[in-house]
Scaffold this active site. Structure first.
Site: not given
Length: 216
Positions: A194-195
């Site tokens: 989720r970066l």
């Protein structure tokens, strides 16, 4: 009904590509053109489908999918019935937003700006380039109004098809194009854990854009 936990556990790990400030064009329209062509080449289903968000003057939002019908440095073009809900909202509050989602490519583009009507001649030209049945459909449908049923709509459509069988369909005065003139464009590339990569263009004057990275 699907269990809440099952919904919460719906996840997808993104790893198709990356995006940095050094990767992108200085002009966001050129960057959009690059990604749009890549979506076409990747055979994304309806890559020109976009969410259009508008709002009333007191801030009540609404959103729907419309089709992009052109873009340039002037902005992003689409067509609709001026008397539809979105048309009425745009008339009173011209601020709007667009979102493109190309899930197979793990990409999203968000665009914010001001919406203006296109020149009538431009709308006329596009209207008559459409399939004839689509032209007649634009005449037949009182978009966003309540109707008793589909039967009355289809009956009117059939009557119009007979009326215009051998002649040109006039463009309705209440139908035409809009252009969303962007002030902000964000390019989002899904990444692991989720970066995600988020590169944003902010307009600083009539020609220049500032490019920044946002935390995911």
């Amino acid at each position: 009904m699907m269990e809440q936990q099952d919904i919460e556990n719906l996840r997808q790990e993104y790893s198709a590509a990356s995006l940095s400030k050094s990767d992108v064009a200085a002009n966001p329209i050129k960057q959009f053109d690059k990604w749009f062509n890549e979506a076409i080449n990747a055979k994304v289903y309806e890559p020109n489908a976009m969410t259009l968000a508008t709002a009333t003057t007191d801030g009540r939002p609404s959103a729907r999918i419309v089709l992009l019908k052109g873009f340039s440095d002037d902005g992003f073009k689409f067509y609709t019935n001026y008397l539809s809900r979105k048309g009425k909202e745009i008339a009173k509050n011209p601020l709007g937003a667009l979102v493109f989602l190309w899930g197979d490519m793990e990409r999203q583009i968000r665009i914010e700006g001001t919406i203006e009507k296109l020149d009538r001649a431009y709308s006329e030209k596009y209207f008559h380039s459409r399939p004839k049945k689509s032209q007649i459909g634009a005449v037949a449908s009182p978009q966003s109004r309540e109707i008793e049923g589909r039967d009355e709509l289809e009956k009117y459509m059939a009557e119009l098809e007979q009326e215009y069988a051998d002649k040109e369909v006039p463009k309705p005065s209440h139908w035409g194009g809009y252009v969303l003139k962007p002030r902000l464009i964000e390019f989002w590339q899904g990444r692991r854990s989720r970066l995600h990569d988020r590169i944003v263009y902010k307009k600083v004057d009539n020609k220049n854009w500032k490019i920044v990275r946002l935390a995911p």
